[in-house]
Structures are given as C-alpha cells and as structure tokens.
Design an enzyme around this catalytic site. Structure first.
Site, mmCIF file in Angstrom:
data_model
loop_
_atom_site.group_PDB
_atom_site.id
_atom_site.type_symbol
_atom_site.label_atom_id
_atom_site.label_comp_id
_atom_site.label_asym_id
_atom_site.label_seq_id
_atom_site.Cartn_x
_atom_site.Cartn_y
_atom_site.Cartn_z
ATOM 1 N N ASP A 93 0.827 -1.204 0.000
ATOM 2 C CA ASP A 93 0.000 0.000 0.000
ATOM 3 C C ASP A 93 0.865 1.258 0.000
ATOM 4 O O ASP A 93 1.898 1.326 0.668
ATOM 5 C CB ASP A 93 -0.896 -0.012 1.242
ATOM 6 N N GLU B 231 1.313 -0.230 -4.774
ATOM 7 C CA GLU B 231 0.289 0.735 -5.144
ATOM 8 C C GLU B 231 0.999 2.072 -5.326
ATOM 9 O O GLU B 231 1.353 2.738 -4.356
ATOM 10 C CB GLU B 231 -0.779 0.849 -4.061
#
Length: 592
Positions: free
Chosen positions: A330, A359
């Site tokens: 993330d 990400e």
C-alpha cells in the site's frame, strides 16, 4: 462523469508543482543506471541543479553495510565518497534559466550488498547543501529476476470484510457501508472452490491485521490477525487449503502508516521520553505529526529510524515465513526512499520467489524507479486508459492504440504491471460505465489480452456494482465501491460465465501471458491487437463504436471467446472476415 483516482497527483495543479519542483531544485530523483544493478555492475548516478542554485562542486557519499552515509565537503565520515563530474547544461524556458547536470559512477558491488547513498554540493557561500531535501537513496545488489510464476497469475482481490461471512450465513444489514459486514477468513476458505471454478490462481487479501476499521489499512499490530476476521489458525488453514488447490495468497502490506490506536503511537504521544517518540515525525509534540494525507488517525511511520524500520521489515519476514506468497504494498511512495532496498533484501531472503508489487498512483516514470526495489507496480496508467476509452467512451480506437503502444514500450519486460479495471478506492468499472455490461466485458477482454497479470476486484465477475459515486460534495467515500459480495441467485450468471471463459483462454494460450504484444491495426472504431509466442498467434479485435464493424485477417482464424453473441468469422479464400457488433470484441487464434 469525471473519474477520480486517489493519489498525490490527482489534480493538474499537483502535477505541475511536481514537475516544477524536480526541475528547479537539486535533484537526483532516482536517476540511476541501471535501476536494478547486477553483481559487479557499475552504477551511474545522475543529478540536475536548477538555475537558482549556484553550486561549485559536489560529491556522492555511500555505504555498503546498511548504515547511513555521512560526509562533509567531499570527505567521508562514514562509508565512502567520490566527486561528481559536471557533464552539460540545458536551457529550461519555464524556469528561464540553465540546468546543470552532474554524474558519478560507483564501482560494481558483490551479491547481497545493500548500498545507501546521498549527494552534497558546495554552495557559493562555502556551505554544503544536500540534494532532494536530504534524502538517502538505496539499492540492493542481486541477480533476482521476476518470479516466473507471476506471468501466469490471474489475481482476485478480496476485500475481506465484504467477501463471505462463512457457514452460508446471509449478510447483515448495517446502517452504513462504513460498518462491519462480517466477512471472515473462514468465509474465504469455504469459497475456495468457487474461486477455483472461476479460474483465478492468486488471491490478494486486503489487510487482515488488528484494526479499528472495516478496511484494515490502519493496523494496531503487524504480527497478529484481526479477531473479527478470524485467528492465525484460520489464516494458516486458508493458506494451506489455497496452496493445495494451486492458489497463491498475497497480503496487503502497509509500511507507511499505522492506526493512532497502535500501542506504540499511544506511548509516543503520552510520554515525551518514550523510545517510540522517534518512530514518528512530530512537527509540534504531541498533537502535530506527519500523517497519511492529513488524516490524524493514520500517523506516518518514520522509517528512517532504525527501530521503526526493523519492526516493519520483521513483520514482512514473519508473514512470508508464515506461508504467504508475497505482498501488494500500500502507498509505496510514502516510505523513505532507501527503505525499499532493505525491503527487497529481507523479502527475497525470506522467500526467493515471493511477488511484491506496489500501489503507486504516480505516473510511469515514478513507478519505474521501483525497479529492483519491488517486482513492479499496479498499472494505474493503463487503468486510466481503459476507463477513458471503454467506460466513458472518450478515446477512440486510434488514441487507445497509440497509448497502448507507447505504454508497452516504456517498461522493461521484467517489470511486473498487474492490470486492473477498478479497486476498493474508486468507482467500480461497471458503475462508471453506466452499468452497461457491454463496456465491462469489452474492457475485460482487452485487459486479459494485454501484458501484465490481470486483477479482478471481487464481485466484478458476478455483476456487483454500487449505488453512489465515491466522490460526494468534494469528499471521498470509497466505501461506496465496497458493497458485500453477491452469492447464489444474486450473481449474474452470464457475466460469470464470460469471466470464466476469459480466464481459461488466457491460461490455455501462452501467447497471452508471455508473447510479444503489438497493435496490428486501428481506426476510430476498431483496435486490433496481436500476441505471438513460438507457434501461437492470437488476435483481439475491439469495436469501440456504436455500429457493426468488419475486420479482415490474413489466414484462417477461429473464435476463442467473444463478449456477446453476434461476432462472426467467415473464411474467404486465404483470409478471415471478422464481423463484430457494436461495443463488442473477440479473441481469435490462428490455425496452423
């Protein structure tokens, strides 16, 4: 409808500020050749200096033992130092001045080296200024290519709280999409046969760590499982049962920030003498600190602090040894620049064939800086192209073809780019397309025809949509795209069947997973894509228009999968006449 994709460059103003800041400052900005050095391979480092900085000379400082480099005026205080060499100037009309460029070449390093480096420049007043606001950069030296199995991956993203409560229980009826819906790890295990039948072979689970929220991106412990979702025993059972069925499992890993309810943060703000105070960057103690996008409940970890960094790295090692097969990381641009080199070292040493991708909502040039740090990045730029052309109809076949050619050429083959149509932070593709399944099927057909492992967001294959936009009155409400999974008779069986066929075709033909990829033909209405590997040749024909289109292909071709009824292939001599209805498409294979 305007499409909103959350990130650091979500507006035109933010994009301009980023470009201007890099050009105007003293900037390395990860310009390293090669980005992922092999053992004994020299490393070239490049910097630019904006017109407002009258530098006299500069140096690079580096270490190879994992410690921080230190130096002053070209003298190494820890590690090594070498001078930077001026190479050329460049005029910049926007800045209305000259940029100066400098380089240094570091010698090759042995396998397993963790190199950290930074730059200093002597200014006109005799002082020394560090580049990139004092950032320390890093890289890990090894010959560890992208794991072979990842090229065969078909990934299924599961939002754990919203997938399955288990024991065939119905979903509760909470008052808000922000509430808990009761999805569990056991619920996933019970549905593994559904996922096998669908054909996916990799699961990506949203965070399962203890957390006060339904989404889990605010952990209170990196080494435990959220009790609402189950236990470590349940998680181990899921891993074992998935592996037994040939399915690998990725965890969503969040190294950038934690919950403000995490015990370490609570100690940091309650005790000025706490050792955990250094784990966070306080601007004014105790109530003003760095966070994730200004959200005070998500304090940012200071991963330049050795103890905080070790905590996160130990957690990554722990779960790989526990049995997971890799991580979706993330907000990968958040942690300190040198963190990822050590992350690479730890993860590869714990599991040599683990898959890690980030990400990284920033553009392609930023994504590519993670080469050698992660295996790749979720393909947000492709996502934008697919949504603009096939969800909203704003790009015609010519623009889409040009984009795909340039995008494919930009990235090296061993940089993994998982493709996706939507995820848990944005409007579902089906909803964005006005719930027109023709557009969803066409986008999925193209997605599965392109380079990069395809990712399916849970429920997409079953017709799951949403009720409202994720942007409301200027606020982000991502929960709108996180409705509970559809099961049984609620599922769209036709769409489910189509996704199953699409996955089977991708698995059947290596050309779709490993072959060359090129645009064979295009016009405003049509895009023709060709994939080739050894003796296999496949062609995908996409009709973006509102009228029926005809495409001629040399040779004998047969239909493998189509988005709906009405596609026809008629053999006429040594050519095949392919007729495609409006907003439809097909994948065809050539007979030998």
């Amino acid at each position: 409808m305007d499409d909103f994709i959350f990130g650091t460059l979500a507006t035109e103003q933010l994009k301009r500020e980023r470009v201007y800041g890099i050009r105007a400052g003293i900037s390395h900005n990860f310009r390293r050749l090669p980005l992922d050095p092999l053992p004994a391979q020299p490393v070239r480092l490049i910097l630019s200096v904006g017109p407002e900085y009258p530098v006299r000379r500069g140096w690079v400082y580096w270490t190879t033992d994992g410690s921080d480099p230190q130096g002053s005026q070209g003298r190494a205080l820890n590690g090594f130092a070498a001078p930077l060499f001026f190479t050329h100037t460049e005029w910049d009309t926007i800045l209305w001045g000259y940029l100066s460029y400098y380089e240094a070449v570091l010698p090759g390093f042995p396998t397993g080296s963790l190199v950290r480096y930074q730059f200093g420049f002597e200014m006109a007043d005799g002082g020394e200024k560090l580049s990139d606001q004092g950032q320390i950069f890093g890289f890990y030296v090894d010959d560890d290519p992208l794991p072979v199995w990842t090229k065969d991956a078909v990934v299924y993203e599961i939002f754990v709280d919203r997938f399955s409560p288990g024991k065939k229980q119905p979903w509760p009826n909470p008052s808000s999409l922000s509430d808990f819906y009761g999805g569990t790890l056991r619920g996933i295990t019970e549905q593994l046969d559904y996922l096998v039948d669908l054909g996916v072979n990799v699961l990506w689970l949203t965070p399962v760590f203890p957390s006060p929220s339904h989404h889990g991106y605010d952990a209170t412990d990196f080494f435990e499982i959220e009790p609402r979702l189950g236990s470590k025993k349940d998680f181990k059972e899921l891993l074992d049962e998935a592996h037994r069925r040939g399915i690998r499992v990725l965890m969503d890993f969040v190294p950038n920030h934690i919950s403000n309810m995490h015990p370490y943060f609570q100690q940091a703000v309650s005790d000025p003498a706490s050792p955990y105070r250094q784990w966070f960057n306080f601007r004014r103690y105790p109530d003003d600190y760095e966070t994730f996008f200004g959200v005070t409940s998500l304090p940012k970890l200071n991963l330049r602090h050795p103890a905080a960094r070790q905590y996160v790295l130990d957690a990554a090692r722990y779960w790989l040894e526990f049995g997971v097969d890799g991580f979706r990381v993330d907000y990968a641009i958040g942690p300190a620049a040198d963190f990822w080199a050590e992350f690479r070292k730890v993860t590869r040493q714990a599991k040599a064939d683990c898959w890690t991708f980030g990400e990284i909502v920033d553009p392609s040039d930023v994504q590519l800086t993670f080469a050698g740090q992660l295996d790749g990045a979720l393909d947000f730029i492709l996502l934008e192209g697919l949504r603009q052309s096939l969800a909203f109809g704003r790009w015609d076949g010519v623009k889409l073809a040009s984009f795909l050619e340039r995008h494919h050429a930009y990235f090296p083959q061993d940089f993994s780019r998982p493709s996706f149509l939507d995820n848990h932070d944005m409007n579902r593709f089906l909803w964005a397309a006005g719930n027109d399944q023709r557009r969803l099927k066409l986008a999925a057909l193209l997605q599965f025809s392109l380079v990069g492992p395809p990712v399916i967001y849970y429920g997409t294959e079953a017709g799951l949509s949403q009720q409202r936009d994720v942007r409301q009155n200027g606020r982000g409400i991502p929960e709108e795209s996180r409705s509970p999974m559809l099961w049984g008779e609620e599922q769209d069986k036709d769409l489910l069947k189509f996704y199953g066929q699409l996955i089977r075709v991708r698995k059947q033909f290596a050309a779709l997973r490993r072959g060359t990829c090129k645009v064979q033909d295009c016009n405003e209405a049509i895009l023709v894509l060709e994939r080739e590997f050894e003796e296999e040749r496949l062609t995908t024909v996409i009709n973006l228009s509102a009228t029926r289109q005809t495409q001629w292909l040399i040779g004998h071709w047969i239909m493998q999968v189509e988005t709906g009824s009405g596609c026809e292939v008629i053999l006429e001599g040594q050519t095949s006449k392919v007729t495609i209805p409006a907003l439809s498409g097909a994948i065809l294979s050539r007979l030998q």
